[in-house]
Scaffold this motif. Structure first.
Motif, PDB file in Angstrom:
ATOM      1  N   GLU A   1       0.832  -1.209   0.000  1.00  0.00           N
ATOM      2  CA  GLU A   1       0.000   0.000   0.000  1.00  0.00           C
ATOM      3  C   GLU A   1       0.864   1.255   0.000  1.00  0.00           C
ATOM      4  N   ARG A   2       1.978   1.221   0.714  1.00  0.00           N
ATOM      5  CA  ARG A   2       2.855   2.394   0.706  1.00  0.00           C
ATOM      6  C   ARG A   2       3.451   2.628  -0.680  1.00  0.00           C
ATOM      7  N   LYS A   3       3.742   1.551  -1.394  1.00  0.00           N
ATOM      8  CA  LYS A   3       4.232   1.704  -2.759  1.00  0.00           C
ATOM      9  C   LYS A   3       3.157   2.312  -3.654  1.00  0.00           C
ATOM     10  N   ILE A   4       1.911   1.856  -3.466  1.00  0.00           N
ATOM     11  CA  ILE A   4       0.802   2.414  -4.248  1.00  0.00           C
ATOM     12  C   ILE A   4       0.639   3.901  -3.945  1.00  0.00           C
ATOM     13  N   ALA A   5       0.710   4.243  -2.649  1.00  0.00           N
ATOM     14  CA  ALA A   5       0.556   5.647  -2.264  1.00  0.00           C
ATOM     15  C   ALA A   5       1.630   6.511  -2.912  1.00  0.00           C
TER      16      ALA A   5
END
Length: 350
Positions: A243-247
């Motif tokens: 999710e942090r990569k997506i953000a």
């Protein structure tokens, strides 16, 4: 324990990236980087010391009293310990002196099924409860499918919670310890992987009566290391990394309070029949002592639902304050409203 209302596009994107990222992240979360030799040696020494002195053999729970050389919680004043006596036992209400006392303990692997069930009971938001104003015919029609749905979601949630706990405390399984995760002399990425396997679980529990397998657990709490970007963690740490990569890929500018991972209190659960007896307060204070004395940090973070008045009042009364920002990418939904709090201690610590 919190639900996100994620738009369809973001959900599909998240699932797609998880699909491609799962193999790498699953490997990394279990890689040899998670346990340095010096850390394993420290765990082994503490394990041998506890095995040579332990008298609590009726189940796998390890009394916190066996870590008194590393933790001063049981030697603090009675008022600070709230409901725990100097031996680590829950203060008795004298209702049944024939039963074993509840003990403040460190959880081991065989204790996790019962801890997972308490977590589901305390936080489950998927169960459907029928209203009391339904007619007999309506109840007859609705009860069977509702019962099947609740049983299904309960089983799925239980499996997810149990697997998540086992994954997050992998480096502590079979070698109980309150030592901090060894993240000080490694890279930031390696520190995140190590922290993802090193959660510490405390429980107030006792062996089940009548020689039954398992434990009677009435309260639990988890302590782990987390980035201070206000993101509510998933059950599996590698999903947080995705999710942090997506953000980052979508341009979300995540704020952080500290540059390094910090202690994070989560999954504080108290069984319904034991609420109002200060078990939650005792666990929070014990976690604070571990954070500052044993782990050597000067801050402790947590999330709290601002609509949960009892939890909010507990944390505020213990000195936790709102950080002032939230993790709120466009797919966060209601999760962006969850409070992110911190308590600061002696600045001499990390």
């Amino acid at each position: 324990s919190f639900s996100n209302n994620v738009p369809l596009t973001a959900s599909l994107t998240l699932l797609l990236l998880i699909y491609f990222d799962v193999t790498v992240n699953a490997y990394l979360s279990s890689s040899r980087l998670s346990s340095s030799p010096s850390y394993i040696n420290s765990l082994n020494q503490q394990w041998r010391r506890r095995k040579s002195t332990s008298s609590f053999t009726s189940c796998n729970l390890v009394p916190i009293s066996e870590f008194s050389s590393d933790l001063s919680f049981l030697s603090t004043p009675e008022s600070y310990r709230a409901c725990i006596d100097e031996n680590g036992n829950l203060q008795s209400d004298s209702s049944n002196n024939k039963e074993d006392p509840y003990v403040l303990c460190l959880a081991e692997e065989d204790d996790l099924p019962d801890i997972s069930q308490l977590t589901i009971d305390a936080f489950d938001a998927l169960a459907i409860v029928l209203g009391g104003d339904l007619s007999g015919i309506e109840k007859a029609l609705l009860e069977p499918p509702v019962g099947m749905w609740n049983a299904y979601t309960g089983a799925v949630a239980y499996a997810e919670v149990l697997q998540g706990i086992r994954s997050r405390m992998k480096d502590r399984l079979n070698k109980p310890s309150i030592l901090p995760p060894p993240v000080t002399d490694v890279s930031a990425s390696d520190a995140t992987k190590i922290a993802g396997n090193s959660s510490l679980f405390l429980a107030i529990a006792r062996p089940k009566a009548g020689g039954q397998k398992g434990i009677d657990v009435v309260a639990t709490v988890e302590l782990r290391l987390q980035p201070t970007d206000a993101k509510i963690p998933f059950s599996q740490p590698w999903v947080d990394a995705v999710e942090r990569k997506i953000a980052k890929a979508t341009g979300f500018d995540a704020r952080t309070v500290d540059k390094t991972l910090q202690p994070y209190l989560c999954n504080l659960c108290v069984s319904e029949q034991m609420r109002g007896r200060k078990l939650g307060k005792a666990l929070v204070r014990c976690v604070e002592k571990i954070t500052t004395e044993t782990w050597g940090y000067s801050k402790l973070y947590l999330h709290v639902d601002l609509d949960n008045v009892a939890a909010l009042n507990l944390y505020r009364s213990e000195g936790f304050k709102d950080v002032g920002f939230r993790w709120n990418p466009f797919w966060a939904g209601d999760a962006a409203e969850i409070g992110y709090f911190v308590k600061s201690y002696n600045s001499e610590n990390r």
